[in-house]
Design an enzyme around this catalytic site. Structure first.
Site, PDB file in Angstrom:
ATOM      1  N   CYS A 113      18.928   8.319 -21.451  1.00  0.00           N
ATOM      2  CA  CYS A 113      19.669   8.479 -22.773  1.00  0.00           C
ATOM      3  C   CYS A 113      21.248   8.786 -22.530  1.00  0.00           C
ATOM      4  O   CYS A 113      21.592   9.110 -21.500  1.00  0.00           O
ATOM      5  CB  CYS A 113      18.919   9.737 -23.435  1.00  0.00           C
ATOM      6  SG  CYS A 113      20.210  10.434 -24.729  1.00  0.00           S
ATOM      7  N   PRO A 561      27.662  15.164 -22.596  1.00  0.00           N
ATOM      8  CA  PRO A 561      26.547  14.127 -22.405  1.00  0.00           C
ATOM      9  C   PRO A 561      25.308  14.700 -22.489  1.00  0.00           C
ATOM     10  O   PRO A 561      24.869  15.883 -21.995  1.00  0.00           O
ATOM     11  CB  PRO A 561      27.160  13.661 -21.258  1.00  0.00           C
ATOM     12  CG  PRO A 561      28.473  13.844 -20.995  1.00  0.00           C
ATOM     13  CD  PRO A 561      28.836  14.933 -21.800  1.00  0.00           C
ATOM     14  N   CYS A 562      24.397  13.811 -23.038  1.00  0.00           N
ATOM     15  CA  CYS A 562      23.029  14.465 -23.184  1.00  0.00           C
ATOM     16  C   CYS A 562      22.151  13.951 -22.172  1.00  0.00           C
ATOM     17  O   CYS A 562      20.961  13.931 -22.161  1.00  0.00           O
ATOM     18  CB  CYS A 562      22.360  14.226 -24.621  1.00  0.00           C
ATOM     19  SG  CYS A 562      21.883  12.187 -24.853  1.00  0.00           S
ATOM     20  N   ASN A 563      22.531  13.039 -21.182  1.00  0.00           N
ATOM     21  CA  ASN A 563      21.928  12.223 -20.239  1.00  0.00           C
ATOM     22  C   ASN A 563      20.725  13.239 -19.408  1.00  0.00           C
ATOM     23  O   ASN A 563      19.641  12.740 -19.476  1.00  0.00           O
ATOM     24  CB  ASN A 563      23.032  12.091 -19.062  1.00  0.00           C
ATOM     25  CG  ASN A 563      23.984  10.957 -19.505  1.00  0.00           C
ATOM     26  OD1 ASN A 563      24.508  11.165 -20.420  1.00  0.00           O
ATOM     27  ND2 ASN A 563      24.158  10.182 -18.736  1.00  0.00           N
ATOM     28  N   LEU A 565      19.303  15.830 -21.127  1.00  0.00           N
ATOM     29  CA  LEU A 565      18.870  16.622 -21.966  1.00  0.00           C
ATOM     30  C   LEU A 565      17.580  15.790 -22.605  1.00  0.00           C
ATOM     31  O   LEU A 565      16.551  16.405 -22.961  1.00  0.00           O
ATOM     32  CB  LEU A 565      19.762  17.251 -22.968  1.00  0.00           C
ATOM     33  CG  LEU A 565      20.966  18.149 -22.602  1.00  0.00           C
ATOM     34  CD1 LEU A 565      21.743  18.591 -23.599  1.00  0.00           C
ATOM     35  CD2 LEU A 565      20.253  19.125 -21.707  1.00  0.00           C
TER      36      LEU A 565
END
Length: 602
Positions: A113, A561-563, A565
């Site tokens: 993501c 960044p949501c990488n 999460l």
């Protein structure tokens, strides 16, 4: 005036994985129900599902059945394998197996993501230039290999053979058969509740991204947190928070339903109980954003770092024709908000009126799912067309289900008879509230456009929250924009009619910085735009220098960044301790420094 300060990035190196924004996918489901016992018929009156023809004694499959599925666009080798696995009489199972193969084939490998919205910096590797032709499926990966299954999965299969599965176990087995571990499936059922459907559960754990990874990673609970350069002070504070989080008396933040936060234009909660501690009252105001569907405990941690302020969870489907579930922690007032005008289209049909001519009645979608950084492949749209052209009228429900699942997953729209297509970049700009051609030109590729837009704010949603600033700052605002992306915050403030006096933008991606700079010039901004490359290079000395120059900040906005999460990252979903998402601590660090510096100078 435009000042460039290009700092060499000290962290947040490009990821080796393709970024794929899927954390909200499949969240909007149609109302059409599908029967698992429907027969599959071809054009005309010939029916294979109920014919009962047995294969010859030599074991050669029925040639009509093979030709039927080959005619739908499936490779003959896959058809023969699916028939061998399911037998000739159960055509629904054959079709489901083939669709599983096809989904694997059309899914990019090792997708992560990158849905950190507005403000989401380019902390991952660029997508391949021709994403539509990615072919991530390998035949040998579908071989039966029960030896690699977990004991829990084997136990469920054993119970299934005896017909003694409970409803919960049936759901767990379904998810396990889709490639998810029983552990993460159980977590999803716990978080989503016992009444959650498969669609809701797969929304949570992103089953739409059927990964090619044979060994799905979940971080062990007993592993020590990883900080990747986070200071000792933050480590110590994090351990204190972890200790609190593990306290059974600590209330875990839960996602609301409906996800309207402290209200949306069309719906207001009955009671709003919101109080801020004295230390959180602005100015300066701050506004932090990230994906709502984060691992358990993440939003508790974010809230505790940011003055214990309750997150506001909002789905952008209440502002536009596409969903986007996000959490926001801020110290802005929540009364007297107002939306941007003109109001954007709220349904697919309003957004794309020309598609109505081709839209089949059995496609009941009114909203699109979360905008992704990747698009559906040409092979997929061709397969859908081939499948539909086998039938004179409406296709069987099994075929409808396959098509609708792919349309929801990839946000496909109807553009002709039996033809679906992914959204064009200018259509995505419209849905997200950006001006037309915001990301077009200047050497920016289509791939970069999709990626930058997929990582952006939904402008109408954010503008609704920021609208309270208009009366507070009639002469304009000084903005510190962290992880600026393509300038979602700046566009929202500009559309609200709030003058941008000084904007300090911090964004790693040169593509995104160029987009913001171009927009700044095209909209004839009279203020100053100062850009930096790396949030970790923004230390106390640099902030004091900038604050001295601009005279302080009125608003600090950002979303790390949501990488690590989002549910689509099934390789390194490490939460806030992850390599990229740990940059949240830099948002907190910078916010704390700004408040300290400004309080000393006041």
């Amino acid at each position: 005036m435009v000042v460039h300060s290009l700092d060499k990035s000290a962290s947040g190196e490009d990821s080796d994985n393709i970024d794929w924004n899927t954390d909200d996918e499949l969240e909007i489901q149609g109302d059409t129900a599908f029967s698992s016992s429907s027969t599959l018929t071809t054009r005309g009156t010939e029916a294979f599902a109920s014919s009962g023809e047995a294969s010859s004694s030599s074991g050669v499959p029925n040639s009509k059945l093979v030709n039927h599925f080959v005619g739908m666009g499936f490779p003959e080798k896959q058809v023969l394998k699916a028939i061998e696995e399911n037998g000739e009489e159960d055509t629904d199972s054959i079709l489901n197996t083939l669709l599983t193969y096809s989904t694997l084939e059309d899914s990019p490998p090792k997708q992560l993501c990158v849905n950190s919205d507005p403000i989401s910096s380019d902390y991952e590797e660029n997508l391949p230039d021709d994403l539509s032709d990615l072919d991530g499926w390998s035949e040998n990966e579908t071989e039966d290999n029960t030896s690699s299954l977990s004991e829990e999965h084997k136990n469920l299969l054993s119970l299934e053979s005896t017909g003694s599965l409970s409803e919960k176990e049936k759901m767990l087995l379904s998810l396990a058969n889709m490639g998810y571990t029983v552990e993460e499936s159980s977590i999803a059922m716990e978080r989503c509740g016992p009444e959650a459907s498969i669609a809701e559960l797969t929304d949570f754990i992103c089953a739409a991204q059927l990964s090619r990874e044979a060994d799905i990673y979940l971080p062990d609970d007993d592993l020590k947190p990883r900080y990747n350069g986070v200071s000792k002070i933050k480590k110590r504070k994090f351990f204190e928070i972890c200790k609190k989080k593990n306290d059974p008396e600590t209330e875990t933040i839960r996602l609301p339903n409906p996800m309207i936060g402290f209200g949306v234009p069309s719906m207001q909660p009955e009671n709003i109980n919101r109080s801020l501690p004295d230390s959180a009252i602005g100015p300066p105001f701050f506004y932090y954003e990230n994906v709502a569907l984060a691992p358990k405990g993440v939003w508790d941690t974010i809230s505790r770092f940011l003055n214990d302020i309750e997150p506001e969870f909002v789905d952008s489907k209440y502002f536009c024709a596409t969903a986007r579930k996000r959490g926001y922690v801020h110290n802005l007032p929540v009364q007297n908000r107002f939306p941007l005008v003109p109001l954007p289209p709220l349904t697919i049909q309003q957004a794309f009126p020309l598609s109505k001519r081709w839209w089949p009645q059995w496609d009941m979608r009114e909203k699109l799912n979360c905008i992704q950084t990747a698009i559906g492949s040409a092979k997929l749209t061709e397969r859908i067309r081939n499948a539909l052209e086998r039938f004179d009228g409406d296709p069987p429900t099994s075929v409808q289900k396959f098509i609708l699942d792919e349309c929801r997953k990839w946000n496909l729209v109807w553009v002709g008879r039996n033809k679906v297509a992914p959204l064009e970049p200018d259509e995505v700009e419209m849905l997200l509230g950006f001006p037309k051609n915001h990301t077009r030109g200047g050497g920016i590729s289509r791939t970069d456009r999709y990626k930058s837009l997929g990582n952006s704010f939904q402008v109408d949603t954010v503008a609704y929250h920021l609208s309270v600033l208009k009366d507070m700052f009639p002469s304009g605002i000084n903005l510190l924009s962290l992880f600026s992306g393509i300038g979602g915050a700046e566009v929202a403030l500009h559309r609200l009619g709030i003058k941008l006096k000084n904007v300090v933008s911090v964004e790693k991606s040169k593509v995104n910085r160029d987009i913001v700079r171009s927009w700044w010039e095209q909209t004839n901004q009279t203020g100053n735009l100062i850009d930096f490359e790396d949030v970790q290079a923004l230390d106390g000395d640099r902030l004091e220098e900038v604050i001295s120059y601009v005279g302080g900040f009125d608003l600090i906005i950002g979303g790390s960044p949501c990488n690590n999460l989002a549910g689509s990252n099934r390789v390194s979903r490490d939460g806030l301790e992850g390599k990229d998402s740990s940059l949240f601590y830099d948002y907190f660090r910078i916010l704390d420094l700004v408040k300290s510096i400004m309080s000393r100078s006041s």
